[in-house]
Design a protein around this motif. Structure first.
Motif, PDB file in Angstrom:
ATOM      1  N   PHE B  39      95.410  57.690  94.951  1.00 17.13           N
ATOM      2  CA  PHE B  39      96.376  58.336  96.022  1.00 17.13           C
ATOM      3  C   PHE B  39      97.037  56.630  97.002  1.00 17.13           C
ATOM      4  N   GLU B  40      97.046  55.499  97.164  1.00 22.71           N
ATOM      5  CA  GLU B  40      97.500  54.227  96.974  1.00 22.71           C
ATOM      6  C   GLU B  40      98.673  54.112  96.889  1.00 22.71           C
ATOM      7  N   GLY B  45     101.963  52.283  98.888  1.00 21.79           N
ATOM      8  CA  GLY B  45     101.056  51.182  99.356  1.00 21.79           C
ATOM      9  C   GLY B  45     101.103  49.803  98.347  1.00 21.79           C
ATOM     10  N   LEU B  46     101.294  50.817  97.020  1.00 26.05           N
ATOM     11  CA  LEU B  46     101.320  49.069  96.346  1.00 26.05           C
ATOM     12  C   LEU B  46     102.253  48.455  95.287  1.00 26.05           C
ATOM     13  N   GLY B  47     103.543  49.339  96.098  1.00 21.89           N
ATOM     14  CA  GLY B  47     104.722  48.686  95.830  1.00 21.89           C
ATOM     15  C   GLY B  47     105.219  49.786  95.843  1.00 21.89           C
ATOM     16  N   PRO B  48     106.423  49.790  96.044  1.00 25.68           N
ATOM     17  CA  PRO B  48     108.139  51.058  95.435  1.00 25.68           C
ATOM     18  C   PRO B  48     107.891  51.195  94.186  1.00 25.68           C
ATOM     19  N   ALA B  49     107.490  50.047  93.679  1.00 23.33           N
ATOM     20  CA  ALA B  49     107.939  50.666  92.047  1.00 23.33           C
ATOM     21  C   ALA B  49     107.362  51.230  91.425  1.00 23.33           C
ATOM     22  N   ARG B  51     105.244  53.707  92.825  1.00 21.89           N
ATOM     23  CA  ARG B  51     105.553  55.248  93.872  1.00 21.89           C
ATOM     24  C   ARG B  51     105.687  56.089  92.646  1.00 21.89           C
ATOM     25  N   PRO B  52     106.702  56.007  91.813  1.00 26.48           N
ATOM     26  CA  PRO B  52     107.758  57.342  90.832  1.00 26.48           C
ATOM     27  C   PRO B  52     106.566  57.557  90.289  1.00 26.48           C
ATOM     28  N   LEU B  53     105.888  56.864  89.022  1.00 28.00           N
ATOM     29  CA  LEU B  53     104.919  56.784  88.040  1.00 28.00           C
ATOM     30  C   LEU B  53     103.524  57.521  89.248  1.00 28.00           C
ATOM     31  N   PHE B  54     102.473  57.236  89.653  1.00 25.85           N
ATOM     32  CA  PHE B  54     102.016  57.444  90.651  1.00 25.85           C
ATOM     33  C   PHE B  54     102.284  59.044  91.314  1.00 25.85           C
ATOM     34  N   GLU B  55     102.916  59.261  92.394  1.00 26.30           N
ATOM     35  CA  GLU B  55     102.845  60.723  92.728  1.00 26.30           C
ATOM     36  C   GLU B  55     102.515  61.489  91.516  1.00 26.30           C
ATOM     37  N   PRO B  56     103.560  61.974  91.218  1.00 27.01           N
ATOM     38  CA  PRO B  56     103.205  62.977  90.182  1.00 27.01           C
ATOM     39  C   PRO B  56     101.844  63.321  90.007  1.00 27.01           C
TER      40      PRO B  56
END
Lengths: 218, 118
Positions: B39-40, B45-49, B51-56
Motif C-alpha cells: 500500500f505504501e 510512500g517508499l519513494g517515487p521510483a 510507485r509505478p511498479l506497485f500502483e497497478p
C-alpha cells in the motif's frame, strides 16, 4: 481412568447428549451463527464499497478535500492513520494465536497456560477496542461525524459493528477467564472456551477482510 | 512440519500443536506487513521510483494476501482442516452467498452508475 473420574471429567470433544450428527449441538449452533454473521458483514462491506468515492464533501479517507470544520468550509487532509490501525490489526491477529494456545492449555488441563494466554487475549481485545475508540474520537475532532458524508456513515456503520462484536468477544472471554481463575474450566468443559474462541477467530477473519478493503484500498 | 504429525488425537480428529499455531501467526503477521508495504509503495510512500511498479498491483496483492490470511485462520485456528465436514459446509455455504452478494451489488451499482442500465 475410573468410571467415576470419567463422569466427573468427560472427554472435551464428546457431546454431553447424543446428537444426530455426533457433534455437540452448541458447536453446530456457533458455526450456524458464524455463517449468518458472514451474510451480515457482507451486506455492510458491499454497502461501503458501493458508496466508496461517492462523497460530495470531506473529510475523505486518504485524499485532501473540502470539509466543514467548526462551522467553516476549509481544506481537510485525509483522516486515516494507517500505522495505528496496522498496530491494532497485528494485535488482533496475535490475539487469535493467544486464544488457540489458551484452548490448547484448557484441553490439556494446563491451568497456567490457559489463564496466561487467555489474559493475553482479553488484553489484546481491549487494546483493539481502545484503538477504535481513539480513532473514532480523533475522526470526530477532525469534523467527521456519523452523518457528515457517505464515507463517514458507511465507515462508522461497518467498523462500529465490528468493534461491537469485538467488545462482545472481550466480555465473553473475560467471563471465561474469571471461571478459569476460579478453577471452573476443567478439560471436560473446554468446549465452552472453544465456542468463544471460534467466535473470536471469526471476528478476526472479518477484520482481515475489513482492514485492506477500508484502509488500504484507495 | 506436517500438521498431522504434530497433532494430538481427539476422538476422530486432531488439532495442530502450539508450534504450528506459532508458525501460522508469523505468516499472518508477515502477510499483513507485506499488505501495508505494498500500500505504501503504491502511493509513493517508499519513494517515487516504486510507485509505478506497485500502483497497478495493489488491489491484486491485497485480495490475494487477505484471502490467504482468511484461509489460514479458518483452517488452522478455527480447526476446519481437521473438524467435521458438516461444520466446514456450515461456514462455506453462507460465505459463498456472501461473496456472490458483494460481487452482484458491485456489478449492479457500477452498471447503474455508468448509465448503461434502464
Amino acid at each position: 481412568m475410573s468410571q467415576a473420574a470419567a463422569i466427573a471429567h468427560p472427554p472435551h470433544d464428546v457431546p454431553e447428549h447424543p446428537t444426530a450428527t455426533g457433534i455437540d449441538s452448541r458447536k453446530v449452533a456457533i458455526w450456524a451463527l458464524i455463517g449468518s454473521e458472514c451474510l451480515f458483514f457482507a451486506s455492510l462491506i458491499s454497502t461501503y464499497l458501493v458508496y466508496k468515492g461517492k462523497s460530495l464533501i470531506g473529510p475523505l479517507p486518504h485524499a485532501e478535500s473540502q470539509c466543514v470544520l467548526h462551522g467553516k468550509l476549509q481544506t481537510c487532509e485525509g483522516v486515516f492513520e494507517i500505522p495505528l490501525v496496522t498496530a491494532g490489526t497485528a494485535v488482533l491477529l496475535f490475539s487469535s494465536f493467544f486464544v488457540v494456545l489458551a484452548l490448547y492449555g484448557a484441553q490439556k488441563g494446563n491451568r497456567k497456560m490457559l489463564i496466561g494466554w487467555l489474559t493475553g487475549t482479553v488484553l489484546s481485545g481491549m487494546f483493539f477496542v481502545g484503538m477504535q475508540v481513539y480513532e473514532f474520537t480523533h475522526f470526530y475532532h477532525k469534523g467527521m461525524g456519523y452523518g457528515t458524508n457517505l464515507f463517514s456513515s458507511t465507515f462508522f456503520t461497518l467498523t462500529g459493528f465490528h468493534g461491537s462484536h469485538v467488545t462482545v468477544g472481550v466480555i465473553w472471554l473475560a467471563t471465561l477467564l474469571v471461571l478459569a481463575i476460579r478453577g471452573k474450566l476443567p478439560p471436560g468443559k473446554s468446549l465452552n472456551l472453544e465456542l468463544a474462541a471460534l467466535y473470536w477467530h471469526f471476528v478476526d477473519v472479518v477484520w482481515i477482510v475489513i482492514f485492506p478493503t477500508v484502509y488500504l484500498l484507495r | 512440519m506436517d500438521a498431522t504429525a504434530g497433532s494430538h488425537a481427539r476422538g476422530g480428529h486432531s488439532h495442530p500443536t502450539p508450534g504450528i499455531y506459532f508458525k501460522v501467526a508469523i505468516v499472518l503477521f508477515l502477510l499483513t506487513a507485506f499488505e501495508v508495504l505494498t500500500f505504501e509503495a503504491g502511493r509513493g510512500g517508499l519513494g517515487p521510483a516504486l510507485r509505478p511498479l506497485f500502483e497497478p498491483i495493489v488491489v491484486l496483492v491485497l485480495v490475494v494476501f487477505s484471502g490467504a490470511k482468511f484461509v489460514l485462520v479458518a483452517l488452522f485456528y478455527m480447526h476446519l482442516k481437521d473438524d467435521s465436514r458438516l461444520l466446514a459446509n456450515l461456514f462455506a455455504f453462507p460465505l459463498v452467498i456472501a461473496a456472490v452478494v458483494i460481487a452482484a451489488l458491485l456489478v449492479l451499482f457500477r452498471y447503474w452508475r455508468e448509465g448503461v442500465g434502464p
